[in-house]
Design an enzyme around this catalytic site. Structure first.
Site, mmCIF file in Angstrom:
data_model
loop_
_atom_site.group_PDB
_atom_site.id
_atom_site.type_symbol
_atom_site.label_atom_id
_atom_site.label_comp_id
_atom_site.label_asym_id
_atom_site.label_seq_id
_atom_site.Cartn_x
_atom_site.Cartn_y
_atom_site.Cartn_z
ATOM 1 N N ALA B 95 8.762 -6.911 -3.929
ATOM 2 C CA ALA B 95 8.955 -5.549 -3.418
ATOM 3 C C ALA B 95 9.303 -4.568 -4.530
ATOM 4 O O ALA B 95 9.179 -3.370 -4.365
ATOM 5 C CB ALA B 95 10.070 -5.552 -2.380
ATOM 6 N N LYS B 96 9.768 -5.089 -5.655
ATOM 7 C CA LYS B 96 10.117 -4.264 -6.823
ATOM 8 C C LYS B 96 10.980 -3.067 -6.432
ATOM 9 O O LYS B 96 10.741 -1.940 -6.836
ATOM 10 C CB LYS B 96 8.860 -3.851 -7.581
ATOM 11 C CG LYS B 96 8.055 -5.070 -8.057
ATOM 12 C CD LYS B 96 6.884 -4.723 -8.941
ATOM 13 C CE LYS B 96 6.183 -5.964 -9.474
ATOM 14 N NZ LYS B 96 5.446 -6.732 -8.450
#
Lengths: 271, 271
Positions: B95-96
């Site tokens: 998801a960073k």
């Protein structure tokens, strides 16, 4: 929405206020919890009450994702409600995304096409090919994290890289990217004295400034150092407006708080 | 899942393969489009076919968000399916994410509690107080972007900060954060020669390595420089496995591709 349309709205409303829609079910008035969709009910009440005082709304996606599917649905309803009823308002998905090329394109589609936001916040760590896919969208805006308002900003952002602070390298480098005219930048209000230097690097860009109010930033200071000929500022306030009252009068109290900021902005704009 | 459980699974399966579930409706076999939920149908077929060959699955959230509500629903069904049927498999929400303190807590809740992933990828730009809220979760893992596999990695990550490359500063600094034992790191396989230096800084941490295969990284090289006594590597392959065939045989062909990698890993582990 084009930048010129945003500037024109700022002049018309005499406001460069952005209201952050960061809905936490533990913080909203508890009578709303009996609504079918409490998050949307809260947002709708805030939007109905404040839309004439602000030029932008900024939902932070974390608050919606935390509630899973119903949160995502509430985000979708919120952006569709704003776009339908107040298309003149600039919308910001505060998502702080960023990934490699084709994956960033998927994020851009999610926020620009599926949800039809005018802009999205993006993190710079992965560089050019993680940001350019966002910049490719016509009349959409990519708001790059430069100098954030939290304590952790001093861990890396203000460290010296090749003789210059990292956030300045980010500003300089981003100007060379394709369609960089579609860039805006996040610059925290708690560091207003940095704004003069920032304006030397990006004189014309819009800055999204969080941290006024709850986080201690000062509106006068931010405007003194950060304003340009086209205003060039969006000042965000979230908690200071939307959670000013936890009672049934929350929307009216939000208006009072938003009005205070708008009037302060009007005075600054008339100088 | 604890790190020891992950290590034990690696030894049992003789594999440190992670399969990236990056579902693009334009790339999956077109006969699946008539399914009620084509994304989940695709994932289920891949999972059913490959779960004995890999120790981790990694959906990249961008691909789900791009499809709005139905995408988020497919992500939810996918993670619940894995957790129910293959609880021994380590799950990564790619998801960073990263935001200021209380907002990072909301993201952590979204991925660790609501979706019940074992880990999430996080960007370091906002520093300590943007990452520590993730680290606070017991038996969950935060996978910090260090050196990514894209061209843009050279824009900032490899620039020199106070005499040391930024990604090395990120590694060093992150070790001082609270609960840093819960950290893993993203290190791109296209830069295998950097792994020796990285191992000097973080000898014991797990590295999530994308970029083997489609992006040109070499498994042997990565293991030569990056493996530690407890293996310490999760090698991700997405497109090379899940899109190896666009026909009705896609799941069988995925098995063939995953098996090739698993066998190569088994040989390396037996040395």
């Amino acid at each position: 929405m084009t930048t010129n349309q945003l500037i024109s709205e700022i002049k018309k409303k005499q406001s460069f206020l952005c209201i952050g829609l960061d809905v936490d079910l533990n913080k909203i008035p508890q009578h709303l919890l009996k609504e079918e969709d409490p998050i949307f009910a809260f947002n709708k009440a805030i939007i109905d009450a404040t839309h004439h005082l602000c030029v932008a709304y900024k939902p932070n996606t974390a608050f919606y994702e935390a509630y899973g599917l119903k949160g995502w649905k509430a985000l979708e309803k919120t952006i569709r409600y704003i776009n339908k009823n107040h298309p003149e308002i600039f919308t910001i998905a505060d998502a702080k995304r960023g990934d490699i090329g084709n994956t960033s394109t998927m994020y851009a589609k999610a926020f620009f096409e599926d949800l039809a936001f005018d802009s999205v916040t993006v993190a710079p760590y992965m560089g050019k090919d993680s940001v350019e896919p966002f910049l490719a969208f016509e009349d959409k805006h990519t708001i790059l994290l430069a100098l954030t308002s939290n304590e952790g900003a001093f861990d890396f952002q203000t460290k010296t890289v090749d003789g210059k602070e990292l956030y300045k390298q980010v500003l300089e480098t981003s100007k060379t990217w394709k369609n960089s005219k579609n860039l805006m930048y996040v610059v925290g209000a708690t560091k207003a004295e940095y704004l003069a230097d920032i304006r030397n690097i990006i004189p014309d860009s819009f800055l999204l400034v969080p941290g006024v109010g709850a986080q201690g930033g000062n509106l006068q200071e931010v405007c003194k150092y950060g304003m340009n000929a086209q205003v060039g500022l969006l000042i965000n306030s979230s908690r200071g407006i939307i959670y000013a009252s936890k009672n049934e009068d929350f929307a009216q109290v939000a208006v009072t708080k938003a009005l205070e900021l708008q009037r302060e902005m009007q005075v600054i704009l008339s100088k």
